[in-house]
Design a protein around this motif. Sequence first.
Motif, PDB file in Angstrom:
ATOM      1  N   ILE A 110      -4.077   4.487  -1.161  1.00  0.00           N
ATOM      2  CA  ILE A 110      -2.526   4.835  -1.111  1.00  0.00           C
ATOM      3  C   ILE A 110      -2.117   3.510  -1.907  1.00  0.00           C
ATOM      4  CG2 ILE A 110      -0.587   5.177  -0.452  1.00  0.00           C
ATOM      5  CD1 ILE A 110      -1.619   7.881   1.059  1.00  0.00           C
ATOM      6  N   GLN A 111      -2.736   2.500  -0.802  1.00  0.00           N
ATOM      7  CA  GLN A 111      -2.047   1.265  -1.156  1.00  0.00           C
ATOM      8  C   GLN A 111      -2.395   0.588  -2.658  1.00  0.00           C
ATOM      9  OE1 GLN A 111      -3.463  -1.058   1.793  1.00  0.00           O
ATOM     10  NE2 GLN A 111      -1.739  -0.329   3.558  1.00  0.00           N
ATOM     11  N   GLN A 167      -1.245   2.717  -5.290  1.00  0.00           N
ATOM     12  CA  GLN A 167       0.539   1.833  -5.634  1.00  0.00           C
ATOM     13  C   GLN A 167      -0.060   0.248  -6.593  1.00  0.00           C
ATOM     14  OE1 GLN A 167       1.504   1.792  -1.677  1.00  0.00           O
ATOM     15  NE2 GLN A 167       2.789   3.530  -2.089  1.00  0.00           N
ATOM     16  N   ARG A 168      -1.440  -0.599  -6.271  1.00  0.00           N
ATOM     17  CA  ARG A 168      -1.500  -1.012  -6.762  1.00  0.00           C
ATOM     18  C   ARG A 168      -1.341  -1.756  -8.337  1.00  0.00           C
ATOM     19  NH1 ARG A 168      -3.584  -3.919  -2.312  1.00  0.00           N
ATOM     20  NH2 ARG A 168      -6.301  -2.362  -3.090  1.00  0.00           N
ATOM     21  N   LEU A 201       1.524  -0.309 -10.495  1.00  0.00           N
ATOM     22  CA  LEU A 201       2.771  -1.824 -10.765  1.00  0.00           C
ATOM     23  C   LEU A 201       2.170  -2.540 -11.468  1.00  0.00           C
ATOM     24  CD1 LEU A 201       4.832  -3.118  -8.791  1.00  0.00           C
ATOM     25  CD2 LEU A 201       3.214  -4.524  -7.706  1.00  0.00           C
TER      26      LEU A 201
END
Length: 69
Positions: free
Chosen positions: A43-44, A47-48, A51
């Motif tokens: 998930i991280q 998200q990165r 972004l």
Amino acid sequence: GVLNMKRTRETINYKHPAERSNISGATFFDGEDREEEARRFAIQKAQREALMQQMEEKKQAKELQKRQD
């Protein structure tokens, strides 16, 4: 009280202590989430990446705006 505690499952399928390869005999618990860490990292990462994509799109929009002015 203690007399009418609800059991979550009828069968208890514990092995005999002699057959247990680990020390405590408790390696996996009902409701334990073993994939939590891997999922959190995934998930991280997603998200990165999202972004970075947003930042890139914003930068391109800014450059386009500069050219139009």
